[in-house]
Enzyme design. Structure first.
Site, PDB file in Angstrom:
ATOM      1  N   GLY A  46       4.526  67.581 -44.731  1.00  0.00           N
ATOM      2  CA  GLY A  46       5.241  68.223 -45.825  1.00  0.00           C
ATOM      3  C   GLY A  46       5.177  67.406 -47.089  1.00  0.00           C
ATOM      4  O   GLY A  46       4.954  67.928 -48.176  1.00  0.00           O
ATOM      5  N   GLU A  65      12.249  62.676 -49.565  1.00  0.00           N
ATOM      6  CA  GLU A  65      11.267  61.654 -49.941  1.00  0.00           C
ATOM      7  C   GLU A  65      11.851  60.670 -50.951  1.00  0.00           C
ATOM      8  O   GLU A  65      11.535  59.478 -50.906  1.00  0.00           O
ATOM      9  CB  GLU A  65       9.990  62.304 -50.483  1.00  0.00           C
ATOM     10  CG  GLU A  65       9.356  63.337 -49.561  1.00  0.00           C
ATOM     11  CD  GLU A  65       9.124  62.843 -48.141  1.00  0.00           C
ATOM     12  OE1 GLU A  65       8.941  61.618 -47.942  1.00  0.00           O
ATOM     13  OE2 GLU A  65       9.148  63.672 -47.222  1.00  0.00           O
TER      14      GLU A  65
END
Length: 887
Positions: free
Chosen positions: A284, A321
């Protein structure tokens, strides 16, 4: 659109050809064998001469003996498919080196050296998408877990931390933007139309966090001022034609940075934060220090091309992230067995962030649903492993729901047990103690323990034991005392037969059976095999509400009657407990029906109870549409499969599908008028209005139910919704319903959707998935035909997943009695494995359920696994297949 049905056989499609070859068994790596690397590499300089088909890499390593490790007279530098050009040691060419497989072995006699190595690589030929590779005319990297060794020779392990200085040069026309980790420190023009840039990252990092991007990109930019007044430039880099769809990603980044400061006290530490969207990506996204590389799926969005769920996913992945900057980058993993140290903790952080952004109740239900659909089956199958595994053959196979989602639940339990404030003291201590280190799960637990003043000795079992605990709850009543008896069982899993009881934190309440009210929530911890808890002041036997908020990732088996569940579904003030009661009503009925254990009277009573509960939800004016929609969702076929297998040892997916669709049809016929009222009400809610997201969700749920009871009426409504749709949420919702119906409107809508969005790869991925997931009776033939479509390719992971992962997730099609579904997935794995092993290996899991499925399908499923095992496989796929057959 009804698509031509050319079979996707090996003869019909060259990409699906396979051959029987004997695999070479890769070695098993054990956690207990960990030893520190004998050499430190405090600094590394990299010089890239970039070209799509031929990139030259020169690395200069500063090497020092590690006083904490066993001494060594050689250094092992990992490599994978590299062309070695030259080696220098302390400035002089050497020849006394050797190769051990792909690894380079150099003799080192002194305590410190400088090693210079030149390698040549071909990014355009890198279909594995690990290391440096080409994607749509640009160059980019993916180094986690072991991709850096495909760039240059290096000790490619997470406990070797280095400060990186990087120089990049290449064609200015082809690569006008040159990006790397850290801050840009210099740039200039070169000869013959080239240019260069130099980057420096002042924070030591492991090789898996290295990143480089070179391409023709533009940025959506803004500035974020940190809590200590530093200005950080934020850039979301994309192709020029995608720039208009990046505002949501940029806003999500800003919100993440602010939230992490406020909730965890974490401030960003560089002058730049770059995100790059890449169309060819196995994962992802990737948290490389200061230069996050993202799958385009988790960056690009606008209302016309992205659903509400897409917007949510982008916000959550951007946050995930970014949060890794501290929980993963500033503190990284000592070894890959500690993967949940960074991933479990960061998943919890992104879940808490999304709760604050979108509301806790629905988000918690969504997270639990994902856990049950992905992780619970993993725990019950041949690939079960603890959140801190003990061994692996290929680390890429341990990027699992257990490590991520169960890992987050385990840390959430710690937070529940000590409270949010004490948990924050523990995480502050963790960041303070281990900043700049490669840490372990034990380091994290000890920090929480010390910071919160909590004894987590027994709790450590959650890190060592695989399997989903089963908690049996029984409530009795005598006089004015209610007694709750709890017992726990941790099931045997591969390699772990004897389990110890674990501490299981549970929030509970006892509801008045007449009013549905309670006098307060109680927090208990089940830490023994059996325990009893007594509560006074109850004139009548109360109704038990347990595991409120899903405080523990366990299966609860309780002696709740249908009337108890209906009361909880109507009145429980805990949103998750209310949702759980609705699920239990349906699960208990459907599993019993699919198992052939219901008489006519019992079936009628069960259907009546579920219908009454649905009616109460539809008539509850206090509910918002987002929560109402969750309560009206029937349990998925996958979840029912797991429940049936848990109860009876094996499950029959055909019977499950038939009973579930029958219940949907009954509800649709019984509640048609109310469903239509809600559908029309929600259709009038504007896109930007408060509650608009919930209304769109509710509208699709109503339409889906109506399609089961009156397909013709649903087709009419769906076609009208499709034509008038002002957002992808409404358009996709309508198309998903039409795709499952045998109606001319299906063909028209699918053709229109394709022509409307054929230049948008992410939307065409939806087009493939919608058809592969549909309830259409000919879905298997449609999937075979779609594999021949000119827009389909195995080389793009998004496109491959859009068709085949969707098909594997369609129980009625994948589990077709003739075994065609299993063969399709097996052929796909054999075709993809030589191209992209990491992605191919992820498709083995659906076939691994062969021991838990009824015997006819079991034999067909096992035969396909055995056929795959005969091929020459990658380490990734070999491990998954052999473990699935052994399990």
């Amino acid at each position: 659109m009804d698509i031509a049905t050319t079979p996707a056989t090996p003869e019909g499609n060259p990409e699906l050809a396979d051959a029987a070859r004997s695999p070479a068994e890769p070695p098993v790596i054990q956690r207990e064998d960990y030893k520190p690397f004998p050499w430190l590499i405090p600094e590394i300089q990299l010089d890239f001469d970039l070209a799509t088909d031929s990139t030259r890499v020169v690395s200069k390593l500063t090497v020092m003996r590690n006083s904490r490790a066993d001494p060594a007279e050689t250094i092992r530098l990992n490599g994978d498919g590299l062309e070695l050009v030259s080696i220098k040691l302390d400035g002089q060419p050497i020849n006394n080196w050797s190769m051990d497989g792909d690894d380079l072995i150099l003799p080192l006699s002194a305590d410190a050296h400088e090693i210079e190595i030149a390698t040549q690589i071909d990014p355009s030929a890198n279909t594995k998408l690990e290391g440096l590779y080409a994607s749509s005319g640009m160059l980019c990297t993916q180094c986690e877990a072991e991709g850096f060794r495909r760039i240059t020779f290096f000790p490619d392990r997470p406990d070797v931390l280095s400060i990186y200085s990087v120089r990049m040069s290449g064609s200015k026309d082809q690569f006008p933007i040159l990006l790397c980790n850290g801050n840009e420190v210099a740039k200039g023009e070169g000869e013959n139309g080239t240019h260069w840039a130099e980057w420096h990252d002042p924070w030591p990092k492991p090789s898996y966090l290295f990143a480089l991007v070179a391409g023709d990109l533009v940025a959506n930019s803004s500035t974020f001022t940190t809590m200590n007044g530093r200005d950080v430039t934020l850039n979301v880099w994309v192709r020029k034609e995608d720039l208009s769809r990046t505002d949501h990603a940029l806003k999500s980044l800003e919100l993440s940075m602010k939230w992490d400061e406020e909730v965890f006290g974490r401030e960003y530490d560089l002058d730049l934060y770059n995100i790059v969207a890449v169309s060819d990506f196995n994962m992802g996204a990737m948290e490389n220090k200061g230069l996050n590389i993202f799958n385009t799926k988790y960056v690009l969005a606008d209302p016309e091309t992205a659903t509400d769920d897409d917007f949510d996913a982008i916000e959550g992945v951007i946050a995930h992230e970014y949060f890794h900057n501290w929980s993963g980058n500033r503190i990284t993993c000592r070894d890959w067995f500690q993967l949940s140290l960074k991933e479990g903790f960061t998943v919890l952080r992104d879940q808490l962030f999304s709760q604050d952004m979108r509301g806790e109740a629905v988000k918690r239900i969504e997270d639990v649903r994902i856990l049950r659909l992905a992780q619970f089956p993993e725990d019950a199958g041949p690939l079960a492993h603890p959140i801190r595994p003990d061994s692996y053959r290929e680390i890429s196979n341990f990027y699992t729901a257990t490590v991520y989602n169960k890992g987050a639940e385990v840390i959430r339990m710690m937070r529940t047990m000590c409270g949010a404030e004490a948990f924050r003291r523990g995480t502050d201590l963790y960041f303070e103690r281990h900043d700049g280190e490669a840490a372990t799960c034990e380091d994290f637990i000890k920090s929480i323990e010390d910071g919160a003043g909590l004894d987590l000795t027994q709790f450590r079992l959650w890190y060592r034991q695989a399997g989903t605990p089963k908690v049996t709850a029984s409530l009795s009543h005598n006089g004015d005392t209610a007694t709750l008896k709890l017992s726990q069982q941790v099931p045997a899993t591969p390699g772990q037969t004897d389990k110890k009881p674990m501490p299981i934190p549970l929030k509970m309440a006892l509801l008045n059976p007449e009013t549905g009210q309670h006098s307060g929530e109680t927090f208990i911890i089940l830490s023994e095999t059996e325990q009893s808890f007594s509560f006074d002041g109850f004139a009548a036997k109360p109704v038990l509400s347990i595991n409120r908020g899903f405080t523990a990732p366990v299966v609860i088996e309780r002696d709740a009657s249908r009337d108890d569940l209906m009361l909880l579904a109507r009145h429980d003030d805990d949103p998750f407990a209310r949702y759980e009661a609705m699920q239990e009503l349906s699960v208990s009925h459907l599993v019993a029906a699919a198992s052939g254990r219901l008489g006519d009277e019992e079936r009628a009573a069960g259907e009546a109870g579920i219908t009454q509960a649905f009616t109460a939800i539809l008539n509850d004016g206090a509910l918002d549409d987002a929560m109402r929609g969750e309560l009206l969702l029937l349990p998925t076929s996958t979840y029912l499969f797991e429940q049936m297998a848990h109860a009876h040892g094996r499950a029959d997916p055909g019977a499950i599908h038939a009973e579930r669709e029958g219940l949907k049809a009954l509800l649709a016929r019984s509640l048609a008028d109310q469903l239509l009222v809600h559908y029309r009400r929600c259709a009038n809610v504007p896109y930007e209005a408060e509650g608009g997201r919930g209304a769109r969700k509710m509208k699709t749920i109503c339409l889906t139910l109506l399609a089961a009871g009156d397909p013709a009426k649903a087709a009419e409504l769906a076609a009208q919704q499709y034509k008038s749709a002002g957002s992808m949420t409404d358009r996709q919702g309508a198309l998903s319903v039409l795709a499952g119906l045998e109606t001319p409107e299906r063909t028209h809508a699918l053709l229109d959707f394709y022509n409307r969005f054929k230049d948008n790869a992410l939307v065409i991925d939806k087009w493939f998935s919608i058809q592969a997931l549909s309830l259409h009776p000919h879905v298997t033939e449609h999937v075979k035909a779609l594999a021949q479509h000119p827009d389909f390719t195995l080389k793009n992971p998004n496109r491959a997943r859009s068709l085949y992962m969707a098909f594997a997730g369609n129980p009625s099609a994948f589990h077709s009695p003739d075994g065609q579904g299993y063969k399709i997935i097996a052929d796909f794995i054999l075709a993809l494995d030589p191209i992209n092993p990491q992605t191919a290996a992820r498709f083995v899991t659906p076939l691994g359920k062969w021991k838990r499925i009824e015997e006819g399908r079991s034999a067909a499923m096992k035969a396909e696994l055995q056929r795959i095992a005969q091929a020459e496989l990658s380490r990734d796929t070999f491990e998954q297949v052999t473990r699935s057959l052994e399990g």
